[in-house]
Design a protein around this motif. Structure first.
Motif, PDB file in Angstrom:
ATOM      1  N   GLU A  34       0.837  -1.198   0.000  1.00 23.03           N
ATOM      2  CA  GLU A  34       0.000   0.000   0.000  1.00 23.03           C
ATOM      3  C   GLU A  34       0.867   1.242   0.000  1.00 23.03           C
ATOM      4  O   GLU A  34       1.834   1.322   0.778  1.00 23.03           O
ATOM      5  N   ASN A  35       0.550   2.202  -0.849  1.00 23.16           N
ATOM      6  CA  ASN A  35       1.309   3.446  -0.909  1.00 23.16           C
ATOM      7  C   ASN A  35       0.958   4.301   0.302  1.00 23.16           C
ATOM      8  O   ASN A  35      -0.197   4.733   0.446  1.00 23.16           O
ATOM      9  N   ILE A  36       1.940   4.555   1.157  1.00 22.15           N
ATOM     10  CA  ILE A  36       1.642   5.300   2.386  1.00 22.15           C
ATOM     11  C   ILE A  36       1.183   6.717   2.083  1.00 22.15           C
ATOM     12  O   ILE A  36       0.463   7.335   2.883  1.00 22.15           O
ATOM     13  N   TYR A  37       1.562   7.254   0.926  1.00 21.89           N
ATOM     14  CA  TYR A  37       1.149   8.608   0.577  1.00 21.89           C
ATOM     15  C   TYR A  37      -0.211   8.640  -0.113  1.00 21.89           C
ATOM     16  O   TYR A  37      -0.671   9.697  -0.525  1.00 21.89           O
ATOM     17  N   GLY A  38      -0.849   7.472  -0.180  1.00 18.88           N
ATOM     18  CA  GLY A  38      -2.242   7.403  -0.581  1.00 18.88           C
ATOM     19  C   GLY A  38      -3.166   7.247   0.615  1.00 18.88           C
ATOM     20  O   GLY A  38      -4.385   7.235   0.480  1.00 18.88           O
ATOM     21  N   TYR A  39      -2.565   7.120   1.817  1.00 15.91           N
ATOM     22  CA  TYR A  39      -3.348   6.995   3.039  1.00 15.91           C
ATOM     23  C   TYR A  39      -4.073   8.303   3.356  1.00 15.91           C
ATOM     24  O   TYR A  39      -3.540   9.390   3.086  1.00 15.91           O
ATOM     25  N   PRO A  40      -5.243   8.225   3.993  1.00 20.40           N
ATOM     26  CA  PRO A  40      -5.783   9.439   4.618  1.00 20.40           C
ATOM     27  C   PRO A  40      -4.850   9.864   5.746  1.00 20.40           C
ATOM     28  O   PRO A  40      -4.071   9.049   6.266  1.00 20.40           O
ATOM     29  N   GLN A  41      -4.907  11.134   6.151  1.00 20.22           N
ATOM     30  CA  GLN A  41      -3.955  11.655   7.126  1.00 20.22           C
ATOM     31  C   GLN A  41      -3.954  10.847   8.419  1.00 20.22           C
ATOM     32  O   GLN A  41      -2.903  10.602   9.012  1.00 20.22           O
ATOM     33  N   SER A  42      -5.120  10.415   8.871  1.00 21.57           N
ATOM     34  CA  SER A  42      -5.193   9.666  10.130  1.00 21.57           C
ATOM     35  C   SER A  42      -4.434   8.348  10.041  1.00 21.57           C
ATOM     36  O   SER A  42      -3.765   7.940  10.995  1.00 21.57           O
ATOM     37  N   LYS A  43      -4.500   7.692   8.878  1.00 22.42           N
ATOM     38  CA  LYS A  43      -3.793   6.421   8.724  1.00 22.42           C
ATOM     39  C   LYS A  43      -2.291   6.643   8.561  1.00 22.42           C
ATOM     40  O   LYS A  43      -1.482   5.837   9.036  1.00 22.42           O
ATOM     41  N   LEU A  44      -1.911   7.749   7.918  1.00 24.13           N
ATOM     42  CA  LEU A  44      -0.486   8.072   7.810  1.00 24.13           C
ATOM     43  C   LEU A  44       0.084   8.367   9.199  1.00 24.13           C
ATOM     44  O   LEU A  44       1.195   7.934   9.521  1.00 24.13           O
ATOM     45  N   ASP A  45      -0.666   9.089  10.025  1.00 24.48           N
ATOM     46  CA  ASP A  45      -0.226   9.352  11.401  1.00 24.48           C
ATOM     47  C   ASP A  45      -0.074   8.046  12.166  1.00 24.48           C
ATOM     48  O   ASP A  45       0.884   7.882  12.941  1.00 24.48           O
ATOM     49  N   GLU A  46      -0.988   7.117  11.961  1.00 19.50           N
ATOM     50  CA  GLU A  46      -0.929   5.815  12.630  1.00 19.50           C
ATOM     51  C   GLU A  46       0.296   5.028  12.181  1.00 19.50           C
ATOM     52  O   GLU A  46       0.966   4.378  12.991  1.00 19.50           O
ATOM     53  N   TYR A  47       0.597   5.087  10.888  1.00 18.04           N
ATOM     54  CA  TYR A  47       1.802   4.430  10.355  1.00 18.04           C
ATOM     55  C   TYR A  47       3.051   4.963  11.041  1.00 18.04           C
ATOM     56  O   TYR A  47       3.907   4.200  11.497  1.00 18.04           O
ATOM     57  N   ARG A  48       3.164   6.274  11.149  1.00 20.86           N
ATOM     58  CA  ARG A  48       4.338   6.875  11.786  1.00 20.86           C
ATOM     59  C   ARG A  48       4.422   6.502  13.260  1.00 20.86           C
ATOM     60  O   ARG A  48       5.514   6.275  13.787  1.00 20.86           O
ATOM     61  N   LYS A  49       3.283   6.455  13.923  1.00 21.58           N
ATOM     62  CA  LYS A  49       3.264   6.217  15.361  1.00 21.58           C
ATOM     63  C   LYS A  49       3.507   4.759  15.717  1.00 21.58           C
ATOM     64  O   LYS A  49       4.242   4.462  16.675  1.00 21.58           O
ATOM     65  N   LEU A  50       2.923   3.838  14.955  1.00 23.03           N
ATOM     66  CA  LEU A  50       2.930   2.432  15.339  1.00 23.03           C
ATOM     67  C   LEU A  50       3.950   1.581  14.589  1.00 23.03           C
ATOM     68  O   LEU A  50       4.415   0.570  15.120  1.00 23.03           O
ATOM     69  N   LYS A  51       4.309   1.969  13.393  1.00 19.24           N
ATOM     70  CA  LYS A  51       5.176   1.119  12.570  1.00 19.24           C
ATOM     71  C   LYS A  51       6.626   1.585  12.539  1.00 19.24           C
ATOM     72  O   LYS A  51       7.526   0.785  12.276  1.00 19.24           O
ATOM     73  N   VAL A  52       6.860   2.876  12.785  1.00 17.91           N
ATOM     74  CA  VAL A  52       8.182   3.459  12.574  1.00 17.91           C
ATOM     75  C   VAL A  52       8.739   4.019  13.876  1.00 17.91           C
ATOM     76  O   VAL A  52       8.050   4.714  14.626  1.00 17.91           O
ATOM     77  N   GLY A  53      10.010   3.710  14.158  1.00 19.86           N
ATOM     78  CA  GLY A  53      10.746   4.367  15.229  1.00 19.86           C
ATOM     79  C   GLY A  53      11.793   5.275  14.619  1.00 19.86           C
ATOM     80  O   GLY A  53      12.461   4.898  13.650  1.00 19.86           O
ATOM     81  N   PHE A  54      11.927   6.486  15.156  1.00 19.89           N
ATOM     82  CA  PHE A  54      12.890   7.457  14.642  1.00 19.89           C
ATOM     83  C   PHE A  54      13.957   7.741  15.687  1.00 19.89           C
ATOM     84  O   PHE A  54      13.652   7.925  16.865  1.00 19.89           O
ATOM     85  N   ILE A  55      15.215   7.805  15.240  1.00 22.05           N
ATOM     86  CA  ILE A  55      16.297   8.261  16.102  1.00 22.05           C
ATOM     87  C   ILE A  55      17.213   9.141  15.246  1.00 22.05           C
ATOM     88  O   ILE A  55      17.528   8.795  14.106  1.00 22.05           O
ATOM     89  N   PHE A  56      17.594  10.292  15.813  1.00 21.84           N
ATOM     90  CA  PHE A  56      18.327  11.297  15.046  1.00 21.84           C
ATOM     91  C   PHE A  56      19.651  11.640  15.726  1.00 21.84           C
ATOM     92  O   PHE A  56      19.895  11.285  16.880  1.00 21.84           O
TER      93      PHE A  56
END
Length: 216
Positions: free
Chosen positions: A67-89
């Protein structure tokens, strides 16, 4: 798991157009440890932020489970970032008015994740620092705190943008070992680094130059 297809991203600087990513494509399989290298300005950070759902590409797709993440509605894109991805900088982005424990707890969405904090603090040699504020921590302690915060929710993959850039060799090795342990436990890693020691952990390596992959 992830298919990056023909990603292009351009920025305008005054009257000039700068191409950060130029038709970039590659696959990320579950359990990969991918290192991304290249000179400053080669597009490494833009690539990570695009995969993480933070920067919308001008062209191309980022496919997560087909699934293209940039075809998600904003709420699902936010969920993808929150639940699927960890960020460290490279910069830790810790909240200065919260303790180590509180900074990590902010990233928890379930009680079972909160209950894990103590174990992670012990594994990362931070138990004695749990009630300290970021200003009271060493650079290595700050980055280990940021690492725990990134993985406490059990993300499927970790995006790490120069996480060792501010660390001395000893703390660099400690952090890379922790990231490697996350990978061995089933997590997928995409790590941008100029540090050669990171290469010993990789399953794949990408080199970027002027927004293009020149080797993989």
């Amino acid at each position: 798991m992830l298919q990056i297809r023909n990603i292009t991203k351009k920025y305008k600087k005054g009257n000039e157009v700068f191409t950060a990513l130029d038709d970039v494509s590659f696959d990320v399989d579950k359990g990969d440890f991918i290192t991304v290298t290249g000179h400053s300005g080669s597009g490494k950070s833009t690539l990570l932020n695009t995969i993480g759902g933070l920067i919308h590409p001008d062209n191309g797709t980022v496919l997560y489970n087909d699934e293209n993440i940039y075809g998600y509605p904003q709420s699902k894109l936010d969920e993808y970032r929150k639940l699927k991805v960890g960020f460290i900088f490279q910069q830790f982005h810790l909240l200065p008015y919260l303790s180590v424990y509180e900074n990590i707890k902010m990233a928890c969405s379930e009680d079972k994740q909160v209950r894990r904090i103590g174990r992670y603090l012990e594994e990362c040699s931070l138990s004695e620092q749990r009630n300290k504020f970021p200003a009271q921590l060493s650079v290595g302690e700050k980055q280990r705190t940021a690492f725990i915060r990134a993985i406490i929710g059990g993300p499927e993959f970790l995006l790490a943008d120069e996480p060792t850039g501010n660390l001395d060799p000893g703390n660099c090795s400690i952090l890379l070992d922790l990231i490697s342990e996350y990978n061995k436990n089933g997590g997928t890693v995409i790590l941008v680094s100029h540090h050669e020691p990171a290469a010993i952990y990789q399953t794949k390596g990408l080199q970027l130059q002027k927004g293009k992959i020149i080797s993989q």
